[in-house]
Design an enzyme around this catalytic site. Structure first.
Site, PDB file in Angstrom:
ATOM      1  N   ASP A   1       0.873  -1.163   0.000  1.00  0.00           N
ATOM      2  CA  ASP A   1       0.000   0.000   0.000  1.00  0.00           C
ATOM      3  C   ASP A   1       0.921   1.227   0.000  1.00  0.00           C
ATOM      4  O   ASP A   1       1.722   1.386   0.926  1.00  0.00           O
ATOM      5  CB  ASP A   1      -0.867  -0.031   1.268  1.00  0.00           C
ATOM      6  CG  ASP A   1      -1.782   1.173   1.389  1.00  0.00           C
ATOM      7  OD1 ASP A   1      -1.627   2.140   0.611  1.00  0.00           O
ATOM      8  OD2 ASP A   1      -2.654   1.156   2.278  1.00  0.00           O
TER       9      ASP A   1
ATOM     10  N   ASN B   1       2.821   6.544  -9.457  1.00  0.00           N
ATOM     11  CA  ASN B   1       1.620   6.591 -10.293  1.00  0.00           C
ATOM     12  C   ASN B   1       0.347   6.195  -9.545  1.00  0.00           C
ATOM     13  O   ASN B   1      -0.726   6.707  -9.847  1.00  0.00           O
ATOM     14  CB  ASN B   1       1.834   5.671 -11.508  1.00  0.00           C
ATOM     15  CG  ASN B   1       0.543   5.306 -12.187  1.00  0.00           C
ATOM     16  OD1 ASN B   1      -0.034   6.095 -12.927  1.00  0.00           O
ATOM     17  ND2 ASN B   1       0.030   4.104 -11.900  1.00  0.00           N
TER      18      ASN B   1
ATOM     19  N   TYR C   1      -9.143  15.302  -3.954  1.00  0.00           N
ATOM     20  CA  TYR C   1      -8.255  15.009  -5.099  1.00  0.00           C
ATOM     21  C   TYR C   1      -7.518  16.281  -5.525  1.00  0.00           C
ATOM     22  O   TYR C   1      -6.319  16.255  -5.779  1.00  0.00           O
ATOM     23  CB  TYR C   1      -9.120  14.450  -6.226  1.00  0.00           C
ATOM     24  CG  TYR C   1      -8.361  13.819  -7.383  1.00  0.00           C
ATOM     25  CD1 TYR C   1      -7.681  12.608  -7.220  1.00  0.00           C
ATOM     26  CD2 TYR C   1      -8.360  14.409  -8.647  1.00  0.00           C
ATOM     27  CE1 TYR C   1      -7.006  12.020  -8.296  1.00  0.00           C
ATOM     28  CE2 TYR C   1      -7.700  13.825  -9.722  1.00  0.00           C
ATOM     29  CZ  TYR C   1      -7.030  12.629  -9.540  1.00  0.00           C
ATOM     30  OH  TYR C   1      -6.368  12.045 -10.603  1.00  0.00           O
TER      31      TYR C   1
END
Ligand SMILES: NC(=O)c1ccc[n+]([C@@H]2O[C@H](COP(=O)([O-])OP(=O)(O)OC[C@H]3O[C@@H](n4cnc5c(N)ncnc54)[C@H](O)[C@@H]3O)[C@@H](O)[C@H]2O)c1
Length: 253
Positions: free
Chosen positions: A60, A87, A151
């Site tokens: 993770d 990424n 985000y």
């Protein structure tokens, strides 16, 4: 002449989408790949397909211990790292009023803490060899959307954090460059799933196309091409900056 001949590249989020495309393109350019992902099954499948020059570590990205494991395995197998592509990422929708605290925290943990930990834990293996850090940000790093508060925060953080890391590496004389890529909307499995799940899938897809002045969404390979460039020696004078690969999405008012 292959652009990444014998370079060792660590790519997070290799099990799908952009990570998979970047790993495939890097491999075709002669690199050795260490792919990582939280999905051990699909991650291992993708890496198996890539062949002998690729290996897989399940972790993770939000976990420091997970990155320590990656660093240990890369050091044992290759001794050093030439390219790190941070990424792996997630998108949790919600505005300042309705996103859950849990979703806000998880987005920041995966999308911002993840790349930070990757840089921190792999930097010791990257010094003094013309290495390249490539963080995958987003057009969302500079273009706000009300429903993407977490985000937006994470990706804007990735952009300035990358510049800070680039400056530190240059000041310390590490010979490590750090840059980020801002993709527009890119065709990935995830996007196809969203389109297939909603009632007006084709209308939604058309709205994505219309958002891009160039009249279409992007392909994963178009982001991979920029990653190859930033990883290669051709980009040796480029550090501390971002490249927007978005069909003009970012300039659409
Ligand atoms: N696809 C787009 O349109 C788009 C646009 C702009 C930016 N991006 C960014 O590009 C990156 C890749 O996106 P994608 O579209 O390929 O997504 P995707 O969902 O198709 O793939 C992401 C991969 O990351 C892995 N992952 C998720 N959480 C993880 C974690 N905590 N630890 C390790 N691996 C984890 C997933 O298992 C998956 O394999 C992300 O950072 C995303 O924010 C994507």
């Amino acid at each position: 002449m292959a652009k990444l001949e014998n370079k060792v590249a660590v790519v997070s989020g290799v099990a799908a989408g952009l990570g998979e495309a970047i790993a495939r393109r890097f491999l075709a350019e002669g690199a050795h790949i260490v792919g990582t992902d939280i999905d051990p099954v699909r991650g291992a499948e993708v890496v198996d397909e890539l062949g002998e020059r690729a290996s897989f570590v399940a972790h993770d990205v939000a976990s420091e211990a997970g990155w320590e494991q990656v660093a240990t395995q890369v050091a044992a197998r290759h001794g050093n790292v030439d390219v790190l592509v941070n990424n792996a990422g997630i998108t949790r929708m919600g505005s300042v009023e309705d996103i859950s605290i849990e979703d806000f925290d998880r987005t920041l943990a995966v999308d911002l803490r993840g790349p930070f930990l990757g840089c921190r834990l792999l930097l010791p293996l990257m010094k003094g060899r013309g290495a390249s850090i490539i963080n995958i940000a987003s057009v969302s790093s500079f273009k706000p959307q009300a429903e993407l508060v977490a985000y937006n925060a994470a990706k804007a953080g990735v952009a300035l954090m990358t510049k800070s890391i680039a400056l530190h590496c240059a000041q310390q004389g590490y010979d490590v460059r750090a840059n980020y890529i801002n993709p527009g909307v890119i065709r990935t499995d995830m996007l196809e799933k969203v389109i297939n799940q909603v009632e007006n899938g084709e209308a939604l897809m058309q709205s994505y196309r219309d958002m891009h002045p160039i009249g279409r969404i992007g392909e994963a390979d178009e982001i991979a091409a920029m990653a190859v460039y930033l990883a290669s020696e051709e980009a040796g004078f480029i550090t501390g900056t971002g490249f927007t690969v978005d069909g003009g999405l970012g300039i659409n008012p």
